[in-house]
Motif scaffolding. Structure first.
Motif, PDB file in Angstrom:
ATOM      1  N   LYS A   1     -14.242  35.864  16.487  1.00  0.00           N
ATOM      2  CA  LYS A   1     -13.209  34.910  16.082  1.00  0.00           C
ATOM      3  C   LYS A   1     -11.845  35.575  16.157  1.00  0.00           C
ATOM      4  N   ASP A   2     -10.887  34.875  16.760  1.00  0.00           N
ATOM      5  CA  ASP A   2      -9.493  35.298  16.768  1.00  0.00           C
ATOM      6  C   ASP A   2      -8.778  34.562  15.641  1.00  0.00           C
ATOM      7  N   VAL A   3      -8.149  35.316  14.769  1.00  0.00           N
ATOM      8  CA  VAL A   3      -7.485  34.762  13.599  1.00  0.00           C
ATOM      9  C   VAL A   3      -5.982  34.859  13.808  1.00  0.00           C
ATOM     10  N   ALA A   4      -5.290  33.714  13.761  1.00  0.00           N
ATOM     11  CA  ALA A   4      -3.835  33.702  13.890  1.00  0.00           C
ATOM     12  C   ALA A   4      -3.210  34.130  12.569  1.00  0.00           C
TER      13      ALA A   4
ATOM     14  N   TYR B   1     -12.217  34.732   5.990  1.00  0.00           N
ATOM     15  CA  TYR B   1     -12.409  33.967   7.224  1.00  0.00           C
ATOM     16  C   TYR B   1     -13.899  33.821   7.493  1.00  0.00           C
ATOM     17  N   THR B   2     -14.257  32.723   8.143  1.00  0.00           N
ATOM     18  CA  THR B   2     -15.653  32.457   8.470  1.00  0.00           C
ATOM     19  C   THR B   2     -15.870  32.625   9.969  1.00  0.00           C
ATOM     20  N   ILE B   3     -16.887  33.405  10.325  1.00  0.00           N
ATOM     21  CA  ILE B   3     -17.276  33.571  11.730  1.00  0.00           C
ATOM     22  C   ILE B   3     -18.581  32.824  11.942  1.00  0.00           C
ATOM     23  N   ARG B   4     -18.585  31.912  12.877  1.00  0.00           N
ATOM     24  CA  ARG B   4     -19.820  31.210  13.260  1.00  0.00           C
ATOM     25  C   ARG B   4     -20.602  32.127  14.191  1.00  0.00           C
ATOM     26  N   THR B   5     -21.911  32.238  13.973  1.00  0.00           N
ATOM     27  CA  THR B   5     -22.742  33.140  14.774  1.00  0.00           C
ATOM     28  C   THR B   5     -23.849  32.381  15.493  1.00  0.00           C
ATOM     29  N   THR B   6     -24.335  32.962  16.576  1.00  0.00           N
ATOM     30  CA  THR B   6     -25.423  32.363  17.349  1.00  0.00           C
ATOM     31  C   THR B   6     -26.795  32.826  16.869  1.00  0.00           C
TER      32      THR B   6
END
Length: 133
Positions: free
Chosen positions: A99-102, A114-119
């Motif tokens: 994830k790229d966080v602005a 921040y939340t990272i969605r994973t596969t």
């Protein structure tokens, strides 16, 4: 009895080739060492001074098989905007989320989760780096 090595009289035949080679080797080592030290100093100075935004992962939590929460603390100049990249990996080391966080806040310190969605199920989360815009 061992073999006796015959010594040449001092100063009679000039410097030996070995002494000349040793001197040249020492000079080359000093020059190369100085260049290496100067290069490392320049890169270190450039990294510290050129870094306008930095961050660190305070903690992370694997919430489910498809989500990781990352608590990130970002330090920057108040006027600086940028992007921080987060990555999550599975147990075998494969990347399962990114994830790229602005970072657009006007504060000099940003402290967010921040939340990272994973596969797949993740076991770790890490900060790859931050760049200023």
């Amino acid at each position: 009895m061992g073999a006796v090595r015959e010594r040449l009289p001092e100063g009679r035949y000039g410097r030996s080739a070995d002494a000349r080679a040793d001197r040249q080797l020492r000079i080359a080592a000093v020059v190369l060492g100085s260049l290496l030290l100067a290069g490392l100093g320049w890169f270190g100075w450039h990294y510290v001074v050129g870094s306008k935004i930095s961050a660190e992962v305070i903690r992370f939590a694997v919430v489910s098989d498809s989500e990781v929460q990352v608590h990130l603390e970002i330090r920057k100049d108040a006027a600086t905007k940028g992007v921080c990249t987060l990555r999550s990996r599975s147990e075998d080391g494969a990347e399962v989320g990114r994830k790229d966080v602005a970072v657009d806040e006007s504060a000099d310190r940003v402290d967010k989760v921040y939340t990272i969605r994973t596969t797949a199920r993740a076991t770790t989360a890490e900060l790859i780096g931050c760049t200023a815009r």
